[in-house]
Scaffold this active site. Structure first.
Site, PDB file in Angstrom:
ATOM      1  N   GLU A 223       0.859  -1.196   0.000  1.00 29.96           N
ATOM      2  CA  GLU A 223       0.000   0.000   0.000  1.00 29.96           C
ATOM      3  C   GLU A 223       0.894   1.245   0.000  1.00 29.96           C
ATOM      4  OE1 GLU A 223      -2.686  -0.259   3.306  1.00 29.96           O
ATOM      5  OE2 GLU A 223      -3.655  -2.059   2.464  1.00 29.96           O
TER       6      GLU A 223
ATOM      7  N   THR B 267       1.828  -5.197  -9.750  1.00 31.68           N
ATOM      8  CA  THR B 267       2.180  -5.746 -11.065  1.00 31.68           C
ATOM      9  C   THR B 267       0.945  -6.401 -11.694  1.00 31.68           C
ATOM     10  OG1 THR B 267       4.422  -6.122 -10.285  1.00 31.68           O
ATOM     11  CG2 THR B 267       3.745  -7.350 -12.254  1.00 31.68           C
TER      12      THR B 267
ATOM     13  N   GLU C   8       7.769 -16.821  -3.973  1.00 32.80           N
ATOM     14  CA  GLU C   8       8.017 -15.594  -4.744  1.00 32.80           C
ATOM     15  C   GLU C   8       9.512 -15.255  -4.761  1.00 32.80           C
ATOM     16  OE1 GLU C   8       5.201 -12.631  -3.663  1.00 32.80           O
ATOM     17  OE2 GLU C   8       6.495 -10.961  -4.191  1.00 32.80           O
ATOM     18  N   ARG C   9      10.149 -15.427  -3.627  1.00 26.52           N
ATOM     19  CA  ARG C   9      11.556 -15.012  -3.526  1.00 26.52           C
ATOM     20  C   ARG C   9      12.485 -15.979  -4.250  1.00 26.52           C
ATOM     21  NH1 ARG C   9      10.288 -12.886   2.594  1.00 26.52           N
ATOM     22  NH2 ARG C   9       9.439 -10.904   1.851  1.00 26.52           N
TER      23      ARG C   9
HETATM   24  C1  LIG Z   1       8.019  -2.531  -9.908  1.00 29.90           C
HETATM   25  C2  LIG Z   1       7.417  -3.044  -8.641  1.00 29.90           C
HETATM   26  C3  LIG Z   1       6.465  -4.036  -8.695  1.00 29.90           C
HETATM   27  C4  LIG Z   1       5.855  -4.479  -7.519  1.00 29.90           C
HETATM   28  N1  LIG Z   1       4.844  -5.426  -7.586  1.00 29.90           N
HETATM   29  C5  LIG Z   1       4.112  -5.701  -6.470  1.00 29.90           C
HETATM   30  C6  LIG Z   1       2.937  -6.508  -6.540  1.00 29.90           C
HETATM   31  O1  LIG Z   1       2.597  -7.046  -7.589  1.00 29.90           O
HETATM   32  N2  LIG Z   1       2.206  -6.693  -5.407  1.00 29.90           N
HETATM   33  C7  LIG Z   1       2.572  -6.150  -4.209  1.00 29.90           C
HETATM   34  O2  LIG Z   1       1.873  -6.346  -3.228  1.00 29.90           O
HETATM   35  N3  LIG Z   1       3.696  -5.374  -4.117  1.00 29.90           N
HETATM   36  C8  LIG Z   1       4.457  -5.139  -5.205  1.00 29.90           C
HETATM   37  N4  LIG Z   1       5.578  -4.334  -5.120  1.00 29.90           N
HETATM   38  C9  LIG Z   1       5.944  -3.783  -3.829  1.00 29.90           C
HETATM   39  C10 LIG Z   1       7.275  -4.249  -3.271  1.00 29.90           C
HETATM   40  O3  LIG Z   1       7.205  -5.563  -2.801  1.00 29.90           O
HETATM   41  C11 LIG Z   1       7.656  -3.236  -2.185  1.00 29.90           C
HETATM   42  O4  LIG Z   1       8.059  -2.055  -2.887  1.00 29.90           O
HETATM   43  C12 LIG Z   1       8.770  -3.704  -1.284  1.00 29.90           C
HETATM   44  O5  LIG Z   1       8.312  -4.742  -0.462  1.00 29.90           O
HETATM   45  C13 LIG Z   1       9.312  -2.569  -0.405  1.00 29.90           C
HETATM   46  O6  LIG Z   1       8.299  -1.875   0.223  1.00 29.90           O
HETATM   47  P1  LIG Z   1       8.255  -0.259   0.138  1.00 29.90           P
HETATM   48  O7  LIG Z   1       8.401   0.123  -1.276  1.00 29.90           O
HETATM   49  O8  LIG Z   1       7.030   0.192   0.840  1.00 29.90           O
HETATM   50  O9  LIG Z   1       9.539   0.217   0.911  1.00 29.90           O
HETATM   51  P2  LIG Z   1       9.649   0.470   2.475  1.00 29.90           P
HETATM   52  O10 LIG Z   1       9.123  -0.702   3.234  1.00 29.90           O
HETATM   53  O11 LIG Z   1       9.093   1.802   2.807  1.00 29.90           O
HETATM   54  O12 LIG Z   1      11.224   0.513   2.659  1.00 29.90           O
HETATM   55  C14 LIG Z   1      12.009   1.653   2.250  1.00 29.90           C
HETATM   56  C15 LIG Z   1      13.475   1.355   2.532  1.00 29.90           C
HETATM   57  O13 LIG Z   1      13.662   1.156   3.926  1.00 29.90           O
HETATM   58  C16 LIG Z   1      14.256  -0.110   4.156  1.00 29.90           C
HETATM   59  N5  LIG Z   1      13.710  -0.688   5.374  1.00 29.90           N
HETATM   60  C17 LIG Z   1      12.415  -0.898   5.676  1.00 29.90           C
HETATM   61  N6  LIG Z   1      12.305  -1.445   6.892  1.00 29.90           N
HETATM   62  C18 LIG Z   1      13.559  -1.608   7.353  1.00 29.90           C
HETATM   63  C19 LIG Z   1      14.096  -2.144   8.551  1.00 29.90           C
HETATM   64  N7  LIG Z   1      13.342  -2.663   9.520  1.00 29.90           N
HETATM   65  N8  LIG Z   1      15.457  -2.124   8.714  1.00 29.90           N
HETATM   66  C20 LIG Z   1      16.256  -1.614   7.730  1.00 29.90           C
HETATM   67  N9  LIG Z   1      15.785  -1.119   6.574  1.00 29.90           N
HETATM   68  C21 LIG Z   1      14.460  -1.120   6.394  1.00 29.90           C
HETATM   69  C22 LIG Z   1      13.921  -0.946   2.950  1.00 29.90           C
HETATM   70  O14 LIG Z   1      14.844  -1.989   2.778  1.00 29.90           O
HETATM   71  C23 LIG Z   1      13.985   0.072   1.847  1.00 29.90           C
HETATM   72  O15 LIG Z   1      15.310   0.252   1.447  1.00 29.90           O
HETATM   73  C24 LIG Z   1       6.236  -3.928  -6.275  1.00 29.90           C
HETATM   74  C25 LIG Z   1       7.224  -2.944  -6.235  1.00 29.90           C
HETATM   75  C26 LIG Z   1       7.805  -2.483  -7.395  1.00 29.90           C
HETATM   76  C27 LIG Z   1       8.845  -1.398  -7.312  1.00 29.90           C
END
Ligand SMILES: Cc1cc2nc3c(=O)[nH]c(=O)nc-3n(C[C@H](O)[C@H](O)[C@H](O)COP(=O)(O)OP(=O)(O)OC[C@H]3O[C@@H](n4cnc5c(N)ncnc54)[C@H](O)[C@@H]3O)c2cc1C
Length: 390
Positions: A138, A169, A254-255
């Site tokens: 979200e 996606t 997935e991973r």
């Molecule tokens: C092109 C694309 C396709 C995607 N497709 C899907 C999809 O089909 N369905 C879906 O549900 N999601 C999807 N995603 C979402 C994706 O899984 C998330 O972007 C990802 O899990 C990271 O979440 P965030 O972007 O909210 O980053 P955040 O969680 O806000 O993290 C931001 C940064 O902070 C770091 N961080 C966060 N928490 C910690 C911690 N505790 N300690 C240290 N560092 C931390 C992270 O590593 C990152 O570098 C997609 C994303 C992209 C970019």
């Protein structure tokens, strides 16, 4: 073709004959039906439906699903083969379009859907007639799945969905969406979420906007909006309140898939670069004659091979029913970073041409960037590993 990593032969004790056969089939499809057309799909921002249906006909969309739905009933290692070969296509936008459908989204329907839901949809999913997306992330919650805010309030025979999903996606072009939402707000965070199947066209559900990305240009990515969207209670996937665990379980698959895809991408980049290095001459010699360059590429090839074997090992652990959370997190962290290092070096060895839009390595570098983010960031994966180190 040369032996080993630079030759692209995926040798591993874990692969059998049926994996080799599948690999050959996917590779032929990639060469004949993806590579010649995928540049156009990059411009269009989507993979055409006919291509997904064709993949369905060839059996690539139901590798692990039962024969009753048209599936091939193969194992996790077969999925590794599919992901690696799609990654090797050099068009990761195509790869992720397919792999989200097969291995990240439809698994929620298959694992959690009622018999009636599966009978209604799974054959179409396997045939590529219906495309699936999964909405967990979200605007305010990505890594922190328990931070999801979308709600699914039970009302009679329905759930009423309200909220937004981000970075989804296949978000624009899917037919079916597996959506995570809070159904039990009074329970503790891990018991609050449920997964629901939402059909395209359900009133109150709409695509907010298509998102413009650095790479994966042929993969459509969207924001989804739910405003009093009424979903039949029969569309619940799995038990109410158990969605968090379903998401965590499916993350393992997935991973592995994303890791395998990264290995395929890195492998292709090394092969393309090897070709370039043998042809490109500077100061009267081919670049390949420079030991500094040759050794750097050789070390990257060794690391890609190590990544491949780690992916295979983790996938094999899963086929044995062994908890592989630590190994799978290693796969995601290692391969997600490695593919970026490989792309950086390979682009560098291409010189100015590597920076040009017309070169394959330029596109591949853009595509690789998200591999350390999507499906679990490197940082979060390292936490998962660290938790299991002592
Ligand atoms: C092109 C694309 C396709 C995607 N497709 C899907 C999809 O089909 N369905 C879906 O549900 N999601 C999807 N995603 C979402 C994706 O899984 C998330 O972007 C990802 O899990 C990271 O979440 P965030 O972007 O909210 O980053 P955040 O969680 O806000 O993290 C931001 C940064 O902070 C770091 N961080 C966060 N928490 C910690 C911690 N505790 N300690 C240290 N560092 C931390 C992270 O590593 C990152 O570098 C997609 C994303 C992209 C970019």
């Amino acid at each position: 073709m040369n032996e080993g990593a630079a030759g692209g032969e995926a040798r591993s004790v874990y692969f059998g004959e049926e994996h080799a056969l599948l690999r050959a089939q996917v590779r032929r499809f990639v060469d004949e039906e993806i590579k010649p057309q995928a540049l156009q799909w990059e411009l269009d921002g989507m993979v055409p439906r006919e291509v997904l249906r064709r993949m369905g006909e060839l059996g690539f969309l139901g590798i692990r699903y039962p024969a009753q739905y048209g599936g091939a009933e193969m194992d996790t290692l077969a999925t590794v083969v599919l992901a690696e070969e799609l990654g090797r296509s050099t068009f990761s936008g195509v790869a992720i379009t397919v792999l989200v459908h097969t291995d990240m989204a439809s698994v929620h329907l298959f694992n959690g859907g009622s018999q009636a839901l599966k009978d209604r949809f799974m054959a179409d999913v396997v045939a590529g007639r219906k495309i699936v997306a999964v909405g967990v992330t979200e605007p305010g919650a990505g890594s922190d799945v328990k931070g999801i805010r979308t709600t699914a309030r039970r009302d009679g025979d329905s759930y009423v969905l309200n909220g937004a999903k981000m970075f989804i996606t296949n978000g624009v072009h899917a037919d079916l969406y597996c959506i995570a939402a809070i159904s039990n707000p009074d329970k503790r965070p891990s018991q609050r979420l449920s997964m629901l199947l939402v059909e395209k066209g359900t009133p109150g559900f709409r695509v907010g906007r298509a998102l413009d990305k650095q790479g994966w240009r042929s993969s459509d990515t969207a924001e989804l909006l739910f405003e009093d969207c009424r979903v039949p209670a029969a569309n619940l996937l799995g038990e109410e309140g158990q969605g968090f665990y379903a998401i965590m379980r499916n993350f393992q698959n997935e991973r592995i898939v994303i890791g395998a895809m990264a290995v395929g991408e890195a492998q292709a980049a090394i092969e393309i670069t090897l070709d370039w290095l043998t042809q490109r001459r500077t100061f009267g010699e081919p670049l390949w004659s420079r030991q500094a360059i040759r050794h750097r590429l050789a070390m990257l090839a060794a690391r890609v091979e190590a990544g491949r074997q780690l992916v295979c090992h983790a996938a094999w652990l899963v086929t044995q029913g062994i908890d592989a959370t630590k190994e799978v997190s290693m796969v995601k962290a290692y391969c997600g970073e490695l593919v970026n290092e490989v792309m950086y070096a390979c682009l560098q060895f291409h010189g100015g041409m590597g920076y040009m839009r017309e070169s394959t390595i330029e596109r591949m570098s853009r595509d690789a960037r998200v591999q350390s983010i999507g499906g679990g960031t490197t940082e979060v994966m390292l936490e998962e590993i660290a938790k299991r180190m002592r």
